[in-house]
Each structure stands twice: as C-alpha cells, then as structure tokens.
Design an enzyme around this catalytic site. Structure first.
Site, short mmCIF file in Angstrom:
data_model
loop_
_atom_site.label_atom_id
_atom_site.label_comp_id
_atom_site.label_asym_id
_atom_site.label_seq_id
_atom_site.Cartn_x
_atom_site.Cartn_y
_atom_site.Cartn_z
N GLU A 172 -10.16 -0.93 -13.48
CA GLU A 172 -10.71 -1.46 -12.22
C GLU A 172 -9.61 -2.10 -11.37
OE1 GLU A 172 -13.68 -1.23 -11.06
OE2 GLU A 172 -15.01 -0.85 -12.77
N GLY B 199 -15.92 9.28 -12.31
CA GLY B 199 -14.62 9.94 -12.39
C GLY B 199 -13.80 9.76 -11.15
P1 TGC Z 1 -6.60 1.64 1.73
O1 TGC Z 1 -5.98 2.28 2.93
O2 TGC Z 1 -6.32 0.19 1.45
O3 TGC Z 1 -8.18 1.79 1.78
C1 TGC Z 1 -8.79 3.05 2.10
C2 TGC Z 1 -10.15 2.72 2.73
O4 TGC Z 1 -10.97 2.02 1.78
C3 TGC Z 1 -11.31 0.69 2.28
N1 TGC Z 1 -11.23 -0.21 1.11
C4 TGC Z 1 -12.30 -0.69 0.48
N2 TGC Z 1 -13.60 -0.57 0.73
C5 TGC Z 1 -14.45 -1.19 -0.11
N3 TGC Z 1 -14.05 -1.89 -1.19
C6 TGC Z 1 -12.73 -2.01 -1.48
N4 TGC Z 1 -12.35 -2.68 -2.56
C7 TGC Z 1 -11.79 -1.40 -0.62
N5 TGC Z 1 -10.44 -1.33 -0.62
C8 TGC Z 1 -10.11 -0.60 0.46
C9 TGC Z 1 -10.27 0.40 3.33
O5 TGC Z 1 -10.73 -0.52 4.28
C10 TGC Z 1 -10.05 1.78 3.94
O6 TGC Z 1 -11.17 2.06 4.76
P2 TGC Z 1 -11.00 3.00 6.06
O7 TGC Z 1 -12.32 2.93 6.74
O8 TGC Z 1 -9.87 2.42 6.86
O9 TGC Z 1 -10.68 4.37 5.54
O10 TGC Z 1 -6.24 2.54 0.46
P3 TGC Z 1 -4.90 2.72 -0.34
O11 TGC Z 1 -4.74 4.15 -0.69
O12 TGC Z 1 -3.76 2.03 0.38
O13 TGC Z 1 -5.24 1.96 -1.72
C11 TGC Z 1 -5.18 0.64 -1.88
C12 TGC Z 1 -5.35 0.23 -3.37
C13 TGC Z 1 -4.03 0.38 -4.12
C14 TGC Z 1 -5.72 -1.23 -3.31
C15 TGC Z 1 -6.44 1.05 -4.08
O14 TGC Z 1 -6.05 2.36 -4.22
C16 TGC Z 1 -6.80 0.50 -5.43
O15 TGC Z 1 -7.65 -0.40 -5.52
N6 TGC Z 1 -6.21 1.03 -6.55
C17 TGC Z 1 -6.61 0.68 -7.89
C18 TGC Z 1 -7.39 1.83 -8.48
C19 TGC Z 1 -8.51 1.39 -9.36
O16 TGC Z 1 -8.92 0.24 -9.36
N7 TGC Z 1 -9.08 2.31 -10.11
C20 TGC Z 1 -10.22 2.02 -10.93
C21 TGC Z 1 -10.82 3.28 -11.49
S1 TGC Z 1 -12.47 3.08 -12.09
C22 TGC Z 1 -12.32 2.13 -13.46
O17 TGC Z 1 -11.29 1.65 -13.83
C23 TGC Z 1 -13.56 1.93 -14.19
S2 TGC Z 1 -13.43 1.00 -15.61
C24 TGC Z 1 -15.04 1.07 -16.02
C25 TGC Z 1 -15.49 0.16 -17.07
O18 TGC Z 1 -15.94 -0.98 -16.75
O19 TGC Z 1 -15.49 0.61 -18.24
P1 FAD Z 2 -0.53 3.35 -13.50
O1 FAD Z 2 -1.16 3.45 -12.17
O2 FAD Z 2 0.39 4.44 -13.92
O3 FAD Z 2 0.24 1.96 -13.57
C1 FAD Z 2 1.20 1.67 -14.59
C2 FAD Z 2 1.86 0.33 -14.24
O4 FAD Z 2 2.52 0.44 -12.97
C3 FAD Z 2 0.85 -0.80 -14.11
O5 FAD Z 2 1.37 -1.98 -14.66
C4 FAD Z 2 0.69 -0.96 -12.60
O6 FAD Z 2 0.32 -2.28 -12.21
C5 FAD Z 2 2.10 -0.62 -12.13
N1 FAD Z 2 2.08 -0.18 -10.73
C6 FAD Z 2 1.52 0.94 -10.20
N2 FAD Z 2 1.71 0.99 -8.88
C7 FAD Z 2 2.38 -0.13 -8.56
C8 FAD Z 2 2.89 -0.67 -7.33
N3 FAD Z 2 2.69 -0.06 -6.15
N4 FAD Z 2 3.59 -1.83 -7.37
C9 FAD Z 2 3.77 -2.48 -8.55
N5 FAD Z 2 3.33 -2.02 -9.74
C10 FAD Z 2 2.65 -0.86 -9.72
N6 FAD Z 2 -11.03 5.15 -14.45
C11 FAD Z 2 -12.11 5.77 -13.91
O7 FAD Z 2 -12.01 6.42 -12.87
N7 FAD Z 2 -13.34 5.67 -14.52
C12 FAD Z 2 -13.53 4.97 -15.67
O8 FAD Z 2 -14.66 4.89 -16.19
C13 FAD Z 2 -12.39 4.34 -16.28
N8 FAD Z 2 -12.52 3.72 -17.49
C14 FAD Z 2 -11.39 3.28 -18.14
C15 FAD Z 2 -11.49 2.83 -19.46
C16 FAD Z 2 -10.35 2.46 -20.16
C17 FAD Z 2 -10.44 2.06 -21.60
C18 FAD Z 2 -9.08 2.48 -19.49
C19 FAD Z 2 -7.83 2.05 -20.22
C20 FAD Z 2 -8.98 2.91 -18.19
C21 FAD Z 2 -10.12 3.33 -17.50
N9 FAD Z 2 -10.04 3.87 -16.21
C22 FAD Z 2 -11.13 4.46 -15.63
C23 FAD Z 2 -8.73 4.04 -15.56
C24 FAD Z 2 -8.14 2.74 -15.00
O9 FAD Z 2 -8.76 2.37 -13.83
C25 FAD Z 2 -6.62 2.98 -14.82
O10 FAD Z 2 -6.05 2.97 -16.12
C26 FAD Z 2 -5.99 1.93 -13.94
O11 FAD Z 2 -6.45 2.02 -12.61
C27 FAD Z 2 -4.44 2.05 -13.95
O12 FAD Z 2 -4.03 3.35 -13.79
P2 FAD Z 2 -2.94 4.00 -14.82
O13 FAD Z 2 -3.44 3.72 -16.20
O14 FAD Z 2 -2.74 5.40 -14.42
O15 FAD Z 2 -1.64 3.14 -14.62
#
Ligand code: TGC
Ligand code: FAD
Length: 395
Positions: free
Chosen positions: A373, A139
C-alpha cells in the site's frame, strides 16, 4: 497500586473511547470477541504452516468486516469511517494477514465496484462479496512496476464488444483463492482502465508465491492474463487514469493506519504483562528503568497514533481526509507498530522469539505492512510533495 494503563481497558491512555459513539464501541467489542474466539486460538498454527485460514472469510463477512462503511443497500455495513477503522484495529490485533483479508475484500474490491462499476455489476457482485460467497483480489502491482504503477505494461486491446487483456500482476493478496479480480490495465491510447475479471475465464491463472517470512497466514500470488476476453460491461465506465486505483489505495491505507494500532496494542500488552511477572536480579524486570523507558515510550507512541487515527477518521467522515493526510497516518502508524513490536520483543528476551507469544509474528507481518500500500519512503515523499509542492519521485 494499579497502573493507569490497567485502569483503561485496551490501554486507552488518553480516553479515546470517550470520543467514540455507542455504535463504534459495539462494533469494536463484537470484532474483538470474534478475534479472541476464532483467530487467536489458531493463528500461530496457520502462520507456522504458511497457510491461509480460508474458513475465516465467512466469519469475517458475518461480523461485517467487508465494507463496513459502504452502503447497506449493496451489502456494506452502512457505518462511518471511524467504525471501519476500529474494526480494522481489532482484526489486526489478531493478525495483519486477517486484516488484509478484510482490507482487500472491502476497500480494494467492493469499494471500486461500488464507486466505479455499472449498476448491473454492483448488483451482481457486491452482495456476494459482502457475504463472503465470492472472494476478490486487486491487481495493480506488476513485476517491474511496484512503487511506480504509472509505468504498468498490462494492456487491453479493443475487440468489438470485449477487450483482450494481456499482462501480469505480482504480489496479489488472495489471488490464488479469489473468484474475481479488480484489474488495472492500459488501452491502446495508454489510458488506464479498471475492470472486473473472473478467475475461471479462459487465459487467467493465479499461481501462489511461496517462501514469505512475513504475512504467512495471508495467501499471496500472481495474476497472469493471456488473451483474456473481458466483456466491455465489466470495464468501469466512470473512471479513467491512475486516480482510479489510487483512490482505492486511499481507502485501504486509511484502514491500515487504524489496523496497525491493534498489532501494537497486542505487542505492548504482552510485554507489559510479561515484564511484571519475569523476575531477574530478584525483582520484576518492569521495575528496571530501562524496561520502563521502553514501556513508557511504547504507550506514548501508541497514544499519539490513536489520536492521529481518530482525527483522520473525523476528517474522513466529513469527506475531508486528503490522500497526503492518509499517507502521513499510514506511514507514522505502521512505523510506530513495528518499533513497538521490536521493543516488546526485547522485553521478552529469548521468549520473545518463540511462537508462545504473538510478538515475532506481528513483527514479521509489519515488515510487509511497511511496504505494501505504498512503502514507508513513498509515503514520506508524498508528504514531501504536499508540503513543498516539489515532486521528488523521479522523472
Ligand atoms: P500522480 O500524478 O501523483 O497521480 C495521478 C492521479 O491520481 C490522483 N491521486 C490520487 N487520487 C486518490 N487517492 C490518492 N491516494 C491519489 N494519489 C494521487 C492525482 O491527483 C492524479 O489525478 P489526476 O486527475 O491529475 O490524473 O501519480 P504518480 O504516477 O506521480 O504517482 C504518485 C505515487 C508514487 C504517490 C503513486 O504512484 C503511489 O502511491 N505509489 C505507491 C504504489 C502503491 O501504493 N501500490 C499499492 C498496491 S496495492 C497493495 O499494496 C495492496 S496490499 C493489500 C493488503 O492489504 O493485503
Ligand atoms: P519497489 O517499488 O521496487 O521499491 C523498492 C525500494 O525502492 C523501496 O524501499 C522503495 O521505497 C524504494 N523506492 C522506489 N521508488 C523510490 C523513489 N522514487 N524514491 C526513493 N525510494 C524509492 N499489490 C497489489 O497490487 N495488490 C495486492 O493485493 C498486493 N498485496 C501485497 C501483499 C504482500 C505480502 C506484498 C509484499 C506486497 C503486496 N502488493 C500488492 C505489492 C506492494 O504494494 C508493493 O510491494 C509495493 O508497492 C512496493 O513495490 P515493490 O515491491 O515493487 O518495490
């Protein structure tokens, strides 16, 4: 005359198999056989009904799909990162939702417990997660904070030997069927903490999210926490801040970079076979230049993705794969797979939209994989930041 791709089982156009060890090939073949016998025959039905084939969790555990590169001592597979990648590839050849079941369990639940939990917690949870006796979820995302998890508003309040957790998480893979969740929330100082929360604790609920046209065989839900008492022993002692959850994402994104190649291969293979059999204007449609353009570009892009994944695997094995390199591979390979699915769908004409072929299901699944992701655009911005040193996310 047989084509070059026919001669290489699995459409290995550049002989990437020669870069793999005996252990990688054995793991790949075992998972490929399992997917063929257990996933392929049932997946269309589950996807059509939008139902999770939960009975497959046990099988996934038996083939070693949960934590393949985690140490055997804790129930992991004890293999390397390339083995982990190739297992994800074969699972996603079946369905992205099946790969998700393994990604979440291994990379987003077992990995943080292995890396950040106390020894007692590791011993308590990891073997049962590896065997599929317990199912976990992760989460991080909240209703108002998806791409920007740094803004999360879930909180923990200190209450002696426990924390009181409040908040909600959105889009959580497996949450309705999970026994436990790895949850990220802020303390009173604003610091992000990670913790293991058991689903049957008072105040925890996990309603399912309905109406998805994508990843239909994977169950997704919310996580809602109302004054949940989390013993302090369940809070990860060794990590603070956003790098905790982001490090888990690196592990899972790496697996996706490999996984989606499987979905692309299944689409390409289907389109190649179909185009040789389908006759229009008195010849197989594979003989038309425009069909060949599609097929040639598909196998070119698949081959580039295979090489990118393999090189990333080598870097990961050496502990040198940077988060930005992982982002590049996740973004490139998911986009590649989605484009391959779209082109394959066109080659099948009307048949391409039916459930007699896997293409439309892969295509719809990959729309989610492009977003979760880290979205396609977020990964682009990660590369942009890495090469320029300038942060274009906002703020
Ligand atoms: P930022 O200041 O860049 O980083 C904060 C701290 O984290 C470190 N860091 C990392 N460490 C390990 N791996 C990475 N990929 C890392 N990226 C950053 C960084 O060095 C820093 O460390 P420290 O020691 O200086 O504190 O953070 P920010 O707030 O500016 O965020 C950057 C951003 C936008 C890239 C990040 O928030 C991001 O990646 N956003 C996307 C969110 C996302 O991917 N959510 C996924 C949710 S889980 C999911 O979707 C599961 S799907 C599951 C399934 O397969 O079904
Ligand atoms: P938003 O963040 O609202 O983004 C909407 C649009 O705005 C996107 O096109 C994005 O690229 C764009 N955008 C946002 N910020 C910027 C920027 N700075 N500049 C330019 N464009 C921007 N999360 C978990 O924690 N655990 C899970 O197990 C998990 N499983 C998932 C399973 C499914 C089926 C789905 C659909 C999602 C899951 N997620 C999970 C969440 C997933 O990681 C988020 O949906 C994803 O990170 C995007 O967040 P959001 O959907 O809120 O879109």
């Amino acid at each position: 005359m047989s084509s070059r791709t026919d001669r290489y089982e699995g459409h290995d156009y550049y002989g990437v198999d020669e870069l793999l060890s005996e252990e990688h090939l054995l793991a790949r073949d075992a998972v490929r056989a399992w997917v063929k016998s257990e996933v392929t025959p049932v997946i269309e039905t589950y996807a059509e009904r939008a139902e999770c084939p939960a009975h497959l969790f046990k099988g996934l555990a038996e083939i070693g799909a949960f934590g393949p590169s985690l140490p055997a001592e804790y129930g992991g597979g004890g293999m390397d990162e390339i083995a982990y990648g190739i297992i994800m590839q074969e699972l996603e050849r079946g369905d992205s939702g099946i790969r998700s079941m393994a990604s979440v369990q291994g990379s987003l639940v077992m990995y943080p417990i292995y890396r950040y939990a106390s020894e007692e917690q590791k011993r308590k949870y990891l073997p049962k997660l590896a065997s599929g006796e317990l199912i976990g979820c992760f989460g991080l995302t909240e209703p108002d904070f998806g791409s920007n998890p740094a803004g999360m508003i879930s909180t923990v309040r200190d209450d002696g030997d426990a924390y009181i957790l409040n908040g909600s998480k959105m889009w959580i893979t497996n949450s309705p069927v999970a026994d436990l969740a790895v949850v990220w929330a802020r303390d009173a100082s604003g610091t992000i903490l990670g913790m293991v929360v058991e689903k049957d604790w008072k105040g925890v609920s996990a309603p399912a999210i309905h109406g998805k046209w994508s990843l239909r065989a994977s169950i997704t839900g919310e996580l809602i926490f109302e004054d949940v008492r989390v013993p302090k022993s369940h809070v990860f002692p060794t990590v603070r801040g956003l790098k905790g959850p982001l490090s888990c994402l690196s592990k899972a994104r790496y697996g996706i970079a490999w996984g989606v190649i499987g979905a692309a291969l299944d689409c390409y293979d289907t389109a190649l076979r179909y185009s040789k059999e389908r006759i229009q204007f008195d010849r197989p449609i594979a003989g038309f230049q425009l069909t060949q353009k599609k097929l040639a570009e598909m196998i070119t892009e698949i081959t580039k993705a295979q090489l990118l994944a393999w090189r990333l695997g080598v870097l990961a094995n050496a502990g040198k794969a940077s988060p930005a390199q992982i982002s590049m591979a996740k973004r490139n390979n998911v986009h590649m797979a989605l484009e391959v699915a779209r082109e394959s769908r066109q080659i099948l004409g009307g048949m391409g939209i039916t459930n007699e072929f896997p293409i439309m299901r892969h295509m719809m699944n990959l729309e989610t994989v492009l977003t979760y992701e880290g979205t396609h655009d977020i990964h682009l911005l990660i590369t942009g930041l890495d090469v320029t040193g300038l942060n274009a996310f906002g703020g």
